[in-house]
Design an enzyme around this catalytic site. Structure first.
Site, PDB file in Angstrom:
ATOM      1  N   ARG A 137       0.848  -1.197   0.000  1.00 13.02           N
ATOM      2  CA  ARG A 137       0.000   0.000   0.000  1.00 13.02           C
ATOM      3  C   ARG A 137       0.884   1.248   0.000  1.00 13.02           C
ATOM      4  NH1 ARG A 137      -3.642  -0.621   4.794  1.00 13.02           N
ATOM      5  NH2 ARG A 137      -4.723  -2.108   3.444  1.00 13.02           N
ATOM      6  N   ARG A 152      -1.707   6.680   9.619  1.00 12.29           N
ATOM      7  CA  ARG A 152      -1.841   6.116   8.279  1.00 12.29           C
ATOM      8  C   ARG A 152      -1.924   7.230   7.234  1.00 12.29           C
ATOM      9  NH1 ARG A 152      -3.938   0.754   8.492  1.00 12.29           N
ATOM     10  NH2 ARG A 152      -3.070  -0.269  10.332  1.00 12.29           N
ATOM     11  N   LYS A 205      -3.608   1.565  15.030  1.00 16.91           N
ATOM     12  CA  LYS A 205      -3.546   2.509  13.918  1.00 16.91           C
ATOM     13  C   LYS A 205      -4.239   3.823  14.266  1.00 16.91           C
ATOM     14  CE  LYS A 205      -7.459   0.065  11.850  1.00 16.91           C
ATOM     15  NZ  LYS A 205      -7.865  -0.801  10.727  1.00 16.91           N
ATOM     16  N   LYS A 261      -5.904   7.334  12.206  1.00 21.73           N
ATOM     17  CA  LYS A 261      -6.335   7.818  10.898  1.00 21.73           C
ATOM     18  C   LYS A 261      -6.828   9.258  10.978  1.00 21.73           C
ATOM     19  CE  LYS A 261      -7.628   3.235   9.174  1.00 21.73           C
ATOM     20  NZ  LYS A 261      -8.715   2.399   8.609  1.00 21.73           N
ATOM     21  N   CYS A 295     -14.904  -3.779  -0.024  1.00 21.51           N
ATOM     22  CA  CYS A 295     -13.509  -4.082   0.308  1.00 21.51           C
ATOM     23  C   CYS A 295     -13.025  -5.223  -0.582  1.00 21.51           C
ATOM     24  CB  CYS A 295     -13.390  -4.454   1.781  1.00 21.51           C
ATOM     25  SG  CYS A 295     -14.074  -6.084   2.171  1.00 21.51           S
ATOM     26  N   CYS A 339      -7.434 -11.363   1.241  1.00 16.58           N
ATOM     27  CA  CYS A 339      -7.495 -10.882   2.622  1.00 16.58           C
ATOM     28  C   CYS A 339      -7.649 -12.051   3.585  1.00 16.58           C
ATOM     29  CB  CYS A 339      -8.644  -9.899   2.815  1.00 16.58           C
ATOM     30  SG  CYS A 339      -8.757  -9.292   4.519  1.00 16.58           S
ATOM     31  N   CYS A 352     -15.743  -8.853   6.192  1.00 15.11           N
ATOM     32  CA  CYS A 352     -15.584  -9.107   7.617  1.00 15.11           C
ATOM     33  C   CYS A 352     -16.009  -7.857   8.362  1.00 15.11           C
ATOM     34  CB  CYS A 352     -14.137  -9.496   7.936  1.00 15.11           C
ATOM     35  SG  CYS A 352     -13.005  -8.095   8.096  1.00 15.11           S
ATOM     36  N   CYS A 357     -13.488  -1.892   6.429  1.00 16.33           N
ATOM     37  CA  CYS A 357     -12.628  -1.141   5.505  1.00 16.33           C
ATOM     38  C   CYS A 357     -13.411  -0.278   4.519  1.00 16.33           C
ATOM     39  CB  CYS A 357     -11.710  -2.099   4.748  1.00 16.33           C
ATOM     40  SG  CYS A 357     -10.451  -2.855   5.795  1.00 16.33           S
TER      41      CYS A 357
END
Length: 575
Positions: A84, A153, A217, A219, A437, A443, A482, A486
């Site tokens: 990424r 991120r 994380k 954001k 996603c 994944c 899931c 995302c």
């Protein structure tokens, strides 16, 4: 150094999540990555190395479609990496685009994928190609540092810096925040780019993050009302621009958003951020650093499922968090300014910016730039467009792109290429408002299909929409494989979250401006049940809605679903 971080030095790692020891003992994210990358006996890397690579912008994955076959053949899984990019504000030049396209074909699976964080990610990068991949990207003046991991991120902002002076300012701000909050370790440059390690100065490698980095994380998003294309309230930290006469006077500051949760664990939930005050433009970087420090010092390092900033805010309260931020700043935030959002979608087709230049918003289904047999040739088409285009390309957080700064005499040439490569044909408002996603096959967290399945489900829903006279309505539909969120499904008017192969939880009641969470309507249902439920609801909506009433508002007003008033109530039983 904060007292809390200082105390961590004396804390038994037995009391903390195992990742906390790993970070501290990793020699500033180096670990044994050099040795693992040199091992050609396997396509994989060790578990510890897998955790550390996330800080450098890539994940180890394997092709789940081939797991059983390879197991039967007594072969290890087909390991590869998802890579990424760090691309604050989502802008690339035509020259960079051509390099990234070439890298996709040489070192990855031949596609580019736009993520919901306004950047690209690659799939299918094998271990032996990883360094070459990263070095080629670096030659284009792009890197992958901190695109994943327990750090800040990729910073996102309202798309297209060429629309107005305000848009350019928030784009520049996204870059400034990214630079301010970037890890300082040189591990990435040494391991993957061949830089020599310089002896000494180890204690100063991470003055902001320390050896502990963040609990999870972090954001950041920046929005310019009335557009909320970034879904600002879904992020740990958000800045809402206050614009007067075309000039940004300052920003409302928002804290505590986040999408992820875990099935069956009601103590985990999505949460929308809270507005805690207003700051001047020259204060934004200090505010961003202060919020990060409060989370660094107080986030949960025992349970990673509760380690995001949203749970810190829930545990201690908004007022407590604001006071901590103001203590770092040395001054109080001012009272928040009024703002209004009217949508979280993208602009499509041609439109003009403040200076009269033309821009073209292009829909990219689920962000996947690829060539499909007999269909859209998005990868080839964009390759040819960037060869003749004099402006830049900007990615959006809705997984689309914008061809910017097209002169009037170039419009015909761009339009001809869009047509030649079938890039704009027959796309309904419903499909343009959809997002998914990646999920299977790459994944490792996926429980159900998403990117590969949503287009066919949209086909069926389009038929229903046409039958009931809603074919021009852009109902927001999002799907994830899931519960990690995302594609931000918990903000959708219609959200699908995978439970098992072919089965989903159905959520209803988000709003088109991204300011309300939806709520579970039906659990663990298959496609026939999905279609039965939504057909009935869409028929009712067509017949009973008020003029201009969005679908998400209708299902709440009609009593189909109760409104979710706060993340902590996301799992409450229906009223």
């Amino acid at each position: 150094m904060s007292d809390i971080i200082a105390k961590l030095r004396d804390t038994s790692f037995d009391d903390l999540h195992p990742n906390e020891r790993l970070k501290v003992e990793s020699d500033y994210l180096r670990g044994k990555l050099m040795e693992d990358m040199a091992d050609r006996a396997t396509g994989a890397i060790s578990e510890d190395a897998t955790q550390l690579t996330k800080f450098h912008g890539f994940y180890q994955q394997d092709d789940r479609d081939l797991r059983s076959e390879r197991r039967h053949q007594k072969l290890e899984p087909l390991y590869s990496f998802m890579v990424r990019l760090r691309l604050p504000g989502g802008l690339v030049t035509p020259e960079q685009w051509l390099t990234l396209d070439d890298v996709a074909r040489r070192y990855a699976n031949g596609t580019l994928r736009i993520t919901t964080r306004q950047t690209f990610q690659y799939h299918g990068v094998f271990k032996e190609n990883l360094r070459s991949h990263l070095q080629a990207v670096n030659q284009a003046m792009i890197d992958t540092i901190a695109a994943c991991g327990d750090v800040n991120r990729n910073v996102i902002c309202t798309a297209n810096p060429y629309r107005s002076r305000a848009h350019r300012e928030v784009y520049d701000l996204a870059h400034a925040i990214s630079t301010r909050l970037l890890p300082r370790t040189r591990a990435y440059h040494e391991i993957f780019l061949g830089e020599e390690r310089v002896a000494g100065g180890e204690e100063e490698q991470e003055p902001l993050y320390t050896r502990h980095y963040l609990p999870r994380k972090f954001k950041v998003a920046i929005a310019i009302p009335p557009e909320n294309d970034v879904d600002l309230f879904a992020h740990d930290l958000g800045f809402i621009a206050h614009v007067e006469a075309g000039e940004i006077q300052g920003y409302n500051v928002c804290i505590g958003g986040g999408m992820g949760m875990t099935h069956g664990e009601p103590s985990t939930f999505p949460r929308l951020s809270d507005v805690i005050g207003f700051c001047r433009p020259d204060q934004v970087l200090d505010v961003a650093e202060a919020v990060l420090k409060v989370q660094r010092d107080n986030g949960d390092r025992h349970d990673r499922k509760h380690a995001r900033l949203k749970y810190t805010v829930e545990n201690y309260g908004v007022d407590w968090f604001r006071t901590k931020v103001e203590r770092h700043l040395g001054s109080a935030l001012k009272a928040a300014r009024d703002f209004h959002f009217d949508g979280n979608g993208d602009r499509y087709g041609w439109y003009q910016g403040e200076d009269g230049a033309w821009h073209y918003g292009l829909f990219v289904q689920n962000g996947r730039l690829a060539d499909t047999k007999g269909g859209m040739q998005l990868l080839s088409g964009m390759r040819e467009i960037t060869k003749v285009h004099a402006g830049d390309i900007v990615l959006t957080t809705n997984q689309n792109l914008i061809i910017t700064n097209v002169s009037a005499d170039k419009r015909h040439e761009i339009e001809a290429l869009l047509d030649r490569y079938c890039m704009t044909r027959n796309i309904s408002p419903l499909r343009k408002a959809s997002m998914a996603c990646v999920a299977f096959p790459t994944c490792g967290l996926a429980m159900a299909e998403s990117e590969r399945y949503l287009p066919s489900l949209i086909d069926k829903l389009e038929d229903v929409m046409h039958e009931v006279g809603l074919e021009q309505d852009a109902i927001n539909v999002r799907m994830t494989g899931c519960p990690n969120g995302c594609a931000r499904p918990y903000l959708a008017e219609i959200g699908f979250v995978g439970k098992a192969l072919g089965r989903y939880n159905l959520y209803l009641g988000g709003n088109p401006s991204g300011e309300r969470l939806n709520r579970l309507y039906k659990e663990n249902i298959d496609e026939p049940t999905i279609m039965n439920e939504l057909t009935t609801l869409l028929q009712r909506y067509a017949e009973e809605r008020n003029p201009g009433e969005p679908f998400g508002d209708f299902v709440i007003r009609a009593g189909v679903i109760a409104e979710t008033t706060a993340g902590r109530h996301f799992h409450d039983a229906p009223a």
